[in-house]
Design an enzyme around this catalytic site. Structure first.
Site, PDB file in Angstrom:
ATOM      1  N   HIS A  62       0.838  -1.200   0.000  1.00 16.21           N
ATOM      2  CA  HIS A  62       0.000   0.000   0.000  1.00 16.21           C
ATOM      3  C   HIS A  62       0.874   1.252   0.000  1.00 16.21           C
ATOM      4  O   HIS A  62       2.090   1.167   0.230  1.00 16.21           O
ATOM      5  CB  HIS A  62      -0.924   0.010   1.222  1.00 16.21           C
ATOM      6  CG  HIS A  62      -0.206   0.035   2.530  1.00 16.21           C
ATOM      7  ND1 HIS A  62      -0.140  -1.059   3.374  1.00 16.21           N
ATOM      8  CD2 HIS A  62       0.515   1.004   3.139  1.00 16.21           C
ATOM      9  CE1 HIS A  62       0.568  -0.748   4.435  1.00 16.21           C
ATOM     10  NE2 HIS A  62       0.981   0.487   4.318  1.00 16.21           N
TER      11      HIS A  62
HETATM   12  P1  TYD Z   1      -2.234  -3.721   7.777  1.00  9.05           P
HETATM   13  O1  TYD Z   1      -2.184  -2.236   7.529  1.00  9.05           O
HETATM   14  O2  TYD Z   1      -2.920  -4.570   6.758  1.00  9.05           O
HETATM   15  O3  TYD Z   1      -0.768  -4.275   7.971  1.00  9.05           O
HETATM   16  P2  TYD Z   1       0.472  -4.163   6.938  1.00  9.05           P
HETATM   17  O4  TYD Z   1       0.043  -3.248   5.857  1.00  9.05           O
HETATM   18  O5  TYD Z   1       1.559  -3.554   7.710  1.00  9.05           O
HETATM   19  O6  TYD Z   1       0.789  -5.530   6.439  1.00  9.05           O
HETATM   20  O7  TYD Z   1      -2.900  -3.933   9.211  1.00  9.05           O
HETATM   21  C1  TYD Z   1      -3.273  -5.192   9.689  1.00  9.05           C
HETATM   22  C2  TYD Z   1      -4.454  -5.028  10.643  1.00  9.05           C
HETATM   23  O8  TYD Z   1      -4.094  -4.234  11.780  1.00  9.05           O
HETATM   24  C3  TYD Z   1      -5.649  -4.357  10.009  1.00  9.05           C
HETATM   25  O9  TYD Z   1      -6.805  -5.046  10.431  1.00  9.05           O
HETATM   26  C4  TYD Z   1      -5.660  -2.971  10.572  1.00  9.05           C
HETATM   27  C5  TYD Z   1      -4.982  -3.124  11.922  1.00  9.05           C
HETATM   28  N1  TYD Z   1      -4.191  -1.947  12.307  1.00  9.05           N
HETATM   29  C6  TYD Z   1      -4.636  -1.136  13.331  1.00  9.05           C
HETATM   30  O10 TYD Z   1      -5.719  -1.372  13.939  1.00  9.05           O
HETATM   31  N2  TYD Z   1      -3.890  -0.056  13.712  1.00  9.05           N
HETATM   32  C7  TYD Z   1      -2.716   0.243  13.089  1.00  9.05           C
HETATM   33  O11 TYD Z   1      -2.037   1.250  13.469  1.00  9.05           O
HETATM   34  C8  TYD Z   1      -2.266  -0.605  11.999  1.00  9.05           C
HETATM   35  C9  TYD Z   1      -0.983  -0.305  11.275  1.00  9.05           C
HETATM   36  C10 TYD Z   1      -3.045  -1.680  11.660  1.00  9.05           C
END
Ligand code: TYD
Length: 150
Positions: A62
């Protein structure tokens, strides 16, 4: 409601860089400190970490409209691939006192996690699902139109 086209930053890979952090060496172990606006070019708003990543899994995938990030392999190693929509670069993070600053508007993918690795992410903004661009084609469109207009 903000227009994504107006607010999505157009950064280039030149805005991203590896930052070597301090290391307070001691015979009983090392200590590294990260503070707002000292080691990092932003106010620290949020910290999260990714761990127990299964072999071969990929994270990220992303860009952020406004949020800047700083990634550190506090344990183990992983790769970070970043692109501004034109150029691409891959960094291997494998030191507890070295991290990658990722400017807003840069697409990132994390992969090649070593077993037991921990990816620490320090962010400039609160969590906001609306700050994410998850569609790579939309990212390319946003960055191309910004590049053409700026
Ligand atoms: P995600 O952004 O998909 O992780 P990455 O992109 O780093 O692989 O986040 C995974 C899950 O965690 C998603 O359900 C959203 C939650 N999340 C939060 O609640 N707070 C946060 O600050 C972050 C980064 C994720």
């Amino acid at each position: 409601m903000k227009n994504i086209n107006d607010s999505h930053k157009t950064s280039s890979l030149n805005d991203c860089r590896l930052i070597t952090l301090n290391k307070h060496h001691h015979e009983n172990g090392n200590l590294t400190v990260v503070e707002s606006n000292k080691e990092l070019p932003f106010d620290i708003k949020r910290i999260y970490y990714i761990y127990d990543v299964p072999g071969g899994a990929e994270r990220g995938g992303h860009s952020h409209i406004e949020c800047a990030s700083f990634l550190i392999a506090v344990s183990g190693s992983f790769n970070v691939e970043i692109t501004d929509g034109v150029d691409k670069q891959v960094f291997t993070l494998n030191r507890s006192n070295m991290g990658l600053y990722i400017a807003p508007g840069i697409w990132r993918t994390l992969n090649n996690f070593s077993s037991g690795s921990v990816a620490l992410s320090i962010a400039s903004h609160d969590y906001n699902p609306e700050d994410y661009i998850y569609d790579y084609n939309q990212f390319l469109e946003l960055t191309a139109s910004k590049r053409n207009n700026d």
